[in-house]
Motif scaffolding. Structure first.
Motif, mmCIF file in Angstrom:
data_model
loop_
_atom_site.group_PDB
_atom_site.id
_atom_site.type_symbol
_atom_site.label_atom_id
_atom_site.label_comp_id
_atom_site.label_asym_id
_atom_site.label_seq_id
_atom_site.Cartn_x
_atom_site.Cartn_y
_atom_site.Cartn_z
ATOM 1 N N SER A 5 -30.897 34.841 55.554
ATOM 2 C CA SER A 5 -31.433 34.342 56.814
ATOM 3 C C SER A 5 -30.267 34.010 57.744
ATOM 4 N N TYR A 6 -30.568 33.798 59.026
ATOM 5 C CA TYR A 6 -29.516 33.389 59.951
ATOM 6 C C TYR A 6 -28.856 32.098 59.471
ATOM 7 N N LYS A 7 -29.641 31.192 58.936
ATOM 8 C CA LYS A 7 -29.113 29.904 58.466
ATOM 9 C C LYS A 7 -28.148 30.113 57.309
ATOM 10 N N GLU A 20 -22.648 37.836 55.453
ATOM 11 C CA GLU A 20 -23.213 39.148 55.162
ATOM 12 C C GLU A 20 -23.233 40.013 56.412
ATOM 13 N N PHE A 21 -23.527 39.403 57.554
ATOM 14 C CA PHE A 21 -23.529 40.123 58.826
ATOM 15 C C PHE A 21 -22.846 39.267 59.894
ATOM 16 N N PHE A 22 -22.511 39.882 60.997
ATOM 17 C CA PHE A 22 -21.755 39.260 62.070
ATOM 18 C C PHE A 22 -22.501 38.051 62.648
ATOM 19 N N ILE A 287 -12.944 39.609 60.454
ATOM 20 C CA ILE A 287 -13.368 39.379 59.075
ATOM 21 C C ILE A 287 -13.069 37.957 58.603
ATOM 22 N N CYS A 288 -12.480 37.100 59.472
ATOM 23 C CA CYS A 288 -12.321 35.711 59.069
ATOM 24 C C CYS A 288 -13.584 34.950 59.441
ATOM 25 N N TYR A 317 -18.780 44.080 58.768
ATOM 26 C CA TYR A 317 -19.444 43.300 57.730
ATOM 27 C C TYR A 317 -20.279 44.219 56.841
ATOM 28 N N THR A 318 -20.752 43.663 55.752
ATOM 29 C CA THR A 318 -21.508 44.452 54.772
ATOM 30 C C THR A 318 -22.771 45.043 55.377
ATOM 31 N N CYS A 319 -23.454 44.250 56.204
ATOM 32 C CA CYS A 319 -24.730 44.688 56.787
ATOM 33 C C CYS A 319 -24.710 44.553 58.299
ATOM 34 N N LYS A 320 -25.583 45.320 58.932
ATOM 35 C CA LYS A 320 -25.803 45.144 60.359
ATOM 36 C C LYS A 320 -26.624 43.871 60.580
ATOM 37 N N ARG A 321 -26.520 43.319 61.766
ATOM 38 C CA ARG A 321 -27.328 42.162 62.099
ATOM 39 C C ARG A 321 -28.814 42.520 62.082
#
Length: 339
Positions: A5-7, A20-22, A287-288, A317-321
């Motif tokens: 989740s975003y949280k 996991e994502f930006f 990536i930080c 990142y690993t996944c897209k938003r």
């Protein structure tokens, strides 16, 4: 496909881990509690009015905010600040009513929540004094400045205790503009001796309640930013987009995350150089642990920057938003001062 989740994703950035994502500021619910009969650290009405300390402010339509009224300052002599300033009785405010209104649309299950009350200890001083007089006071009357900052910190502690009790945020934000992109307004020793002890108490009252402290420092001087985590492990430092981003990451990546505000000056520089935003977002920074926010002056420009952030950021990142394929908006997500 993203599974967090975003949280959950944003919390990884605050914990100095790779999300996991930006992450973007719009992934959090943020508000700045205020009202003519509520919190009045400055003013939130058109025209000219006093804050609850007695300082006059004038709303500036061109910037969408208020500044201390030019030529009108509450404290003309730092040795007499006790006679000039009024400190409010916070117990009489409608905390339940305002908290219910301000948090009504928060999605606590899927998003982190933030409350912002600007004006840290130093900012309060140069709000009630002419700026040059405040700078001179640090040198001429350090003892009076020390007790000024102590009393303002007492007020901040009381204020944040009420905010934590009624708003129940995950994060509390406090401004403290200690300098420009080139240097501090004071020596590091002055900051350490006059401000840090009282700032520490404010941070402790927040973190001891299980809430994350997020300082806003419009300064990129690394020697100062290195000291902030020591004060109480702030999890995030929003700052003007650093020109020394690689060295800043190397210095701070272990200690705290970064929230990089993309400002109007960055837009102008990119436009003049006919460069894309991705040329400014180097892979070491991307990536930080950082959270992005666009703070440009027009909706069209913000929409362009948000699109660039999402598209380019998603390659690191690993996944897209989750909203990668959604229409881009010009909303300044995460900025509670923009309606």
């Amino acid at each position: 496909m993203a599974t967090l989740s975003y949280k959950e994703n944003t919390l990884l950035a605050y914990q100095h881990k790779e999300p996991e994502f930006f992450p973007m500021a719009s992934d959090m619910d943020t508000c700045a509690p205020r009202g003519v009969d509520f919190i009045r650290e400055s003013i939130c009405v058109d025209g000219t009015a006093n804050d609850w300390f007695g300082q006059s402010w004038t709303f500036e339509p061109n910037i969408g905010g208020a500044n201390p009224t030019p030529g009108v300052h509450l404290v003309k002599d730092i040795t007499k600040w006790r006679d000039d300033m009024i400190f409010p009785d916070l117990s009489v405010l409608d905390w339940e009513g305002y908290a219910a209104r301000d948090t009504a649309h928060w999605n606590r299950e899927h998003k982190l929540s933030r409350v912002m009350v600007g004006f840290g200890l130093w900012e309060r001083m140069f709000s009630v004094m002419e700026f040059q007089d405040a700078l001179c006071a640090l040198l001429d009357e350090p003892e009076e400045c020390y007790y000024f900052f102590s009393t303002v910190a007492d007020h901040k502690v009381r204020l944040y205790q009420y905010l934590i009790k009624y708003y129940k945020p995950d994060i509390l934000i406090m401004h403290n503009d200690y300098g420009s992109s080139g240097s501090m307004f004071m020596s590091p020793n002055s900051w350490r001796e006059l401000i840090k002890p009282h700032l520490q108490r404010v941070i402790n009252c927040i973190t001891d309640a299980g809430v994350l402290y997020e300082p806003t420092a419009v300064v990129t001087l690394i020697q100062f930013l290195e000291r902030l985590p020591i004060c109480g492990a702030p999890r995030l430092i929003p700052c003007i987009f650093p020109t020394t981003q690689k060295s800043l990451k190397k210095k701070l990546d272990i200690k705290c995350a970064l929230s990089v505000a993309l400002t109007h000056s960055i837009w102008i520089r990119l436009k003049q150089q006919k460069r894309r935003l991705e040329n400014q977002l180097t892979k070491p920074l991307m990536i930080c642990s950082w959270v992005a926010q666009s703070g440009l002056k027009t909706p069209k420009r913000n929409a362009i920057v948000n699109d660039e952030l999402i598209r380019y950021g998603s390659t690191k990142y690993t996944c897209k938003r989750p909203d990668y394929d959604s229409p881009r908006t010009s909303v300044l997500g995460g900025n509670p001062f923009v309606k």
